[in-house]
Write an enzyme that holds these catalytic residues in place. Structure first.
Site, short mmCIF file in Angstrom:
data_model
loop_
_atom_site.label_atom_id
_atom_site.label_comp_id
_atom_site.label_asym_id
_atom_site.label_seq_id
_atom_site.Cartn_x
_atom_site.Cartn_y
_atom_site.Cartn_z
CB SER A 97 104.19 -7.27 -30.66
OG SER A 97 104.37 -5.93 -31.04
CE LYS A 123 106.30 -6.26 -34.69
NZ LYS A 123 105.42 -5.70 -33.66
CB SER A 167 108.71 -6.13 -31.00
OG SER A 167 107.32 -6.23 -31.23
#
Length: 231
Positions: free
Chosen positions: A107, A110, A161
């Site tokens: 993640s 991101k 997230s």
């Protein structure tokens, strides 16, 4: 442009040329304050005021070259296959091991999703959650058909997230350009920062092909601190 944000007037003269593009991202959101709830608007005003107070101190981006990083060897008790600890204020490496080792970054991807969204969507861009965006893993809990803003998207990306929000950003951008356009922008962003060993295949980080290195990620943070302090 001149508008009162509750903490003194906002004017283009507040910003040096080096910081103008970053400052503009903040200031461009100010007109939206009339259209969002008061708590969110007040929070934005506080963040904007803090930013205005420090904008002249935003450091220039100075990437760390691998040739200048001396591998100190792996410390006992640390299981990570690679790492780099960097002091952002002193601009120096504290400890490092195997910093050029490429591996999936999940993640952390991101961060690039958010940068691409800020650069390519208007501040007042609206989005609608679709069935195609829903996926496994963490999500926003937005219902199919529910609307959300770019401001919401950034919060969902970094607080929850949210994989589905990341996917919806991709789908919205690709629909106006071509399939894979959003991912191309993520890879272009990595290239622009100078990250030789960073690559993306999806906007959420579910793909194991989203890979980077410790030194590339530190350079990402240095770049974001200079160009995207709002993140």
């Amino acid at each position: 442009m001149h508008r009162d944000a509750g903490h003194g007037s906002i004017n283009r003269d507040h910003f040096s040329d080096d910081n103008l593009s970053t400052a503009a991202k903040f200031v461009s959101l100010v007109p939206l304050l009339d259209h969002i709830d008061s708590a969110t608007a007040d929070g934005f005003k506080v963040r904007l005021a803090k930013y205005l107070a420090t904008v002249d101190n935003v450091p220039d981006y100075q990437p760390i070259g691998l040739q200048y990083v001396s591998d100190g060897g792996k410390l006992s008790g640390i299981t990570a296959g690679s790492y780099m600890v960097y002091d952002l204020d002193q601009r120096q490496v504290v400890m490092v091991f195997n910093s050029a080792f490429q591996q999936p970054i999940a993640s952390i991807s991101k961060l690039f999703t958010a940068m691409v969204a800020i650069d390519n969507f208007a501040p007042n861009q609206g989005f609608v959650m679709t069935h195609d965006a829903k996926t496994v893993g963490s999500e926003s809990y937005l219902s199919i058909g529910e609307k959300f803003s770019l401001w919401d998207a950034l919060a969902y990306l970094h607080i929850r997230s949210s994989n589905d929000v990341a996917n919806q950003l991709r789908l919205t951008y690709d629909a106006k350009h071509y399939p894979g356009a959003f991912i191309d922008q993520m890879n272009y962003q990595a290239q622009k920062i100078g990250l030789a060993n960073t690559h993306f295949d999806d906007p959420s980080g579910l793909s194991k092909n989203n890979q980077s290195t410790a030194i590339d990620l530190v350079n990402t943070l240095l770049y974001m601190r200079s160009h995207y302090p709002e993140l």
